[in-house]
Design a protein around this motif. Structure first.
Motif, mmCIF file in Angstrom:
data_model
loop_
_atom_site.group_PDB
_atom_site.id
_atom_site.type_symbol
_atom_site.label_atom_id
_atom_site.label_comp_id
_atom_site.label_asym_id
_atom_site.label_seq_id
_atom_site.Cartn_x
_atom_site.Cartn_y
_atom_site.Cartn_z
ATOM 1 N N TYR A 63 26.802 26.520 1.672
ATOM 2 C CA TYR A 63 26.961 26.758 0.347
ATOM 3 C C TYR A 63 27.941 27.798 0.725
ATOM 4 O O TYR A 63 29.608 28.041 0.329
ATOM 5 C CB TYR A 63 26.344 27.068 -0.877
ATOM 6 C CG TYR A 63 26.582 27.104 -1.684
ATOM 7 C CD1 TYR A 63 27.024 25.721 -2.909
ATOM 8 C CD2 TYR A 63 27.642 28.004 -2.441
ATOM 9 C CE1 TYR A 63 27.022 25.684 -4.344
ATOM 10 C CE2 TYR A 63 28.431 28.241 -3.329
ATOM 11 C CZ TYR A 63 28.392 27.528 -4.726
ATOM 12 O OH TYR A 63 29.351 27.205 -6.045
ATOM 13 N N ILE A 67 32.000 27.912 0.691
ATOM 14 C CA ILE A 67 33.232 29.671 0.044
ATOM 15 C C ILE A 67 33.770 29.876 1.582
ATOM 16 O O ILE A 67 34.518 29.989 0.810
ATOM 17 C CB ILE A 67 31.399 30.625 -0.367
ATOM 18 C CG1 ILE A 67 31.540 29.483 -1.170
ATOM 19 C CG2 ILE A 67 31.985 31.579 -0.273
ATOM 20 C CD1 ILE A 67 29.674 31.169 -1.503
ATOM 21 N N THR A 68 33.526 30.194 2.890
ATOM 22 C CA THR A 68 34.075 30.907 3.839
ATOM 23 C C THR A 68 35.793 29.493 3.791
ATOM 24 O O THR A 68 36.162 30.051 3.780
ATOM 25 C CB THR A 68 33.694 30.780 4.852
ATOM 26 O OG1 THR A 68 32.319 31.280 4.580
ATOM 27 C CG2 THR A 68 34.559 31.358 6.285
ATOM 28 N N VAL A 90 37.963 35.273 -8.249
ATOM 29 C CA VAL A 90 37.008 33.678 -7.572
ATOM 30 C C VAL A 90 36.097 34.145 -8.825
ATOM 31 O O VAL A 90 35.833 35.218 -9.238
ATOM 32 C CB VAL A 90 36.489 34.203 -6.621
ATOM 33 C CG1 VAL A 90 35.529 33.065 -5.944
ATOM 34 C CG2 VAL A 90 37.626 34.184 -5.086
ATOM 35 N N PHE A 92 32.997 31.637 -9.423
ATOM 36 C CA PHE A 92 31.946 30.523 -9.594
ATOM 37 C C PHE A 92 30.996 30.018 -10.263
ATOM 38 O O PHE A 92 30.873 31.071 -11.940
ATOM 39 C CB PHE A 92 30.314 31.285 -8.590
ATOM 40 C CG PHE A 92 31.021 31.701 -6.961
ATOM 41 C CD1 PHE A 92 31.138 30.849 -6.525
ATOM 42 C CD2 PHE A 92 31.339 32.816 -7.125
ATOM 43 C CE1 PHE A 92 31.250 30.841 -5.705
ATOM 44 C CE2 PHE A 92 31.666 33.636 -6.081
ATOM 45 C CZ PHE A 92 32.070 32.421 -5.275
ATOM 46 N N HIS A 103 26.163 34.368 -3.721
ATOM 47 C CA HIS A 103 27.048 34.096 -3.051
ATOM 48 C C HIS A 103 27.757 34.980 -3.271
ATOM 49 O O HIS A 103 29.232 34.859 -2.552
ATOM 50 C CB HIS A 103 27.996 33.014 -4.656
ATOM 51 C CG HIS A 103 26.932 31.648 -4.928
ATOM 52 N ND1 HIS A 103 26.722 31.192 -5.334
ATOM 53 C CD2 HIS A 103 25.808 31.006 -3.806
ATOM 54 C CE1 HIS A 103 25.646 29.820 -5.874
ATOM 55 N NE2 HIS A 103 25.741 29.664 -4.721
ATOM 56 N N GLN A 106 27.927 36.482 -0.210
ATOM 57 C CA GLN A 106 28.996 36.469 1.245
ATOM 58 C C GLN A 106 30.405 36.148 0.750
ATOM 59 O O GLN A 106 31.301 36.131 1.548
ATOM 60 C CB GLN A 106 28.645 34.006 0.898
ATOM 61 C CG GLN A 106 29.687 33.678 2.029
ATOM 62 C CD GLN A 106 29.522 34.102 3.239
ATOM 63 O OE1 GLN A 106 27.948 34.758 3.797
ATOM 64 N NE2 GLN A 106 30.420 33.721 4.053
ATOM 65 N N PHE A 107 30.615 36.130 -0.272
ATOM 66 C CA PHE A 107 31.637 35.904 -1.186
ATOM 67 C C PHE A 107 32.339 38.056 -0.772
ATOM 68 O O PHE A 107 33.723 37.870 0.054
ATOM 69 C CB PHE A 107 32.668 36.441 -2.325
ATOM 70 C CG PHE A 107 33.608 36.870 -3.083
ATOM 71 C CD1 PHE A 107 34.747 36.588 -2.961
ATOM 72 C CD2 PHE A 107 33.896 38.094 -3.465
ATOM 73 C CE1 PHE A 107 35.585 36.450 -3.071
ATOM 74 C CE2 PHE A 107 34.958 38.867 -4.405
ATOM 75 C CZ PHE A 107 36.006 37.985 -3.759
#
Length: 210
Positions: A63, A67-68, A90, A92, A103, A106-107
């Motif tokens: 996941y 996202i990347t 962004v 989600f 998430h 990671q963002f």
């Protein structure tokens, strides 16, 4: 008489479904939006990248990889969309407290560190910090994303050769800059070494419309 009634109602349900499908198709056709999507082939990813550590720049979580790769393409779009562009946001679909936090992390990493191909300055210039999370709802743009996700999943599962229900409609709206290579195409299937000819044929369909 009871059997006849069952057939009648079944036919009515089919008609309603057909009318609903036609309405959704018309919505997708007439609504202005740009398509971005990433499909991670989990078995191939685990075999070729997670287990082997082949690419030290990629996250190990599928996941996070999605996202990347998705935001690399979104940033490319935002940075070339014109002088009057606005910073992107962004959103989600919420999946639970832990998943949402993962998430968000990671963002944030992308904005802080960038990727191998896109520097952090590009993310910071193009995207507002802090992702939004929305619960699943019946009338929200994320429902269009769900339709796309289903078709993208079916397309990737077929080796990028099938034509899912609304794939042709979505294909017309995929982001493509120039030849669509090196992150300039809105849809990414990964890993793709064994299905690259089919992917390139689809990309040409978008970058060189008939």
């Amino acid at each position: 008489m009871r059997r006849h009634e069952q057939v009648y109602h079944f036919g009515g349900d089919m008609q309603k479904q057909a009318e609903f499908d036609d309405a959704v198709d018309e919505l997708l056709l007439t609504t202005e939006f740009v398509v971005f999507g990433v499909a991670i082939r989990k078995d191939a990813f685990a075999r070729e990248f997670s287990a082997s550590g082949l690419d030290p720049y990629l996250p190990v979580n599928p996941y996070a990889v999605a996202i990347t790769m998705l935001l690399e393409r979104y940033v490319d779009y935002l940075l070339v969309s014109g002088e009057h562009r606005k910073m992107g946001r962004v959103t989600f679909e919420s999946q639970g407290a832990r998943e949402d936090a993962e998430h968000q992390v990671q963002f944030a990493r992308l904005l802080l560190d960038g990727t191998q191909w896109v520097p952090e300055s590009a993310f910071q210039q193009a995207i507002q910090p802090g992702a939004n999370f929305v619960p699943k709802a019946g009338s929200h743009p994320t429902e269009i994303a769900d339709l796309l996700a289903r078709d993208l999943y079916e397309w990737a599962r077929s080796g990028c050769r099938a034509t899912p229900q609304r794939w042709d409609l979505f294909t017309k709206k995929i982001y493509c800059r120039g030849d669509g290579k090196n992150g300039k195409f809105g849809v990414k299937v990964f890993p793709d070494s064994d299905i690259r000819p089919a992917i390139e044929a689809h990309r040409r369909q978008v970058s060189e419309p008939l």
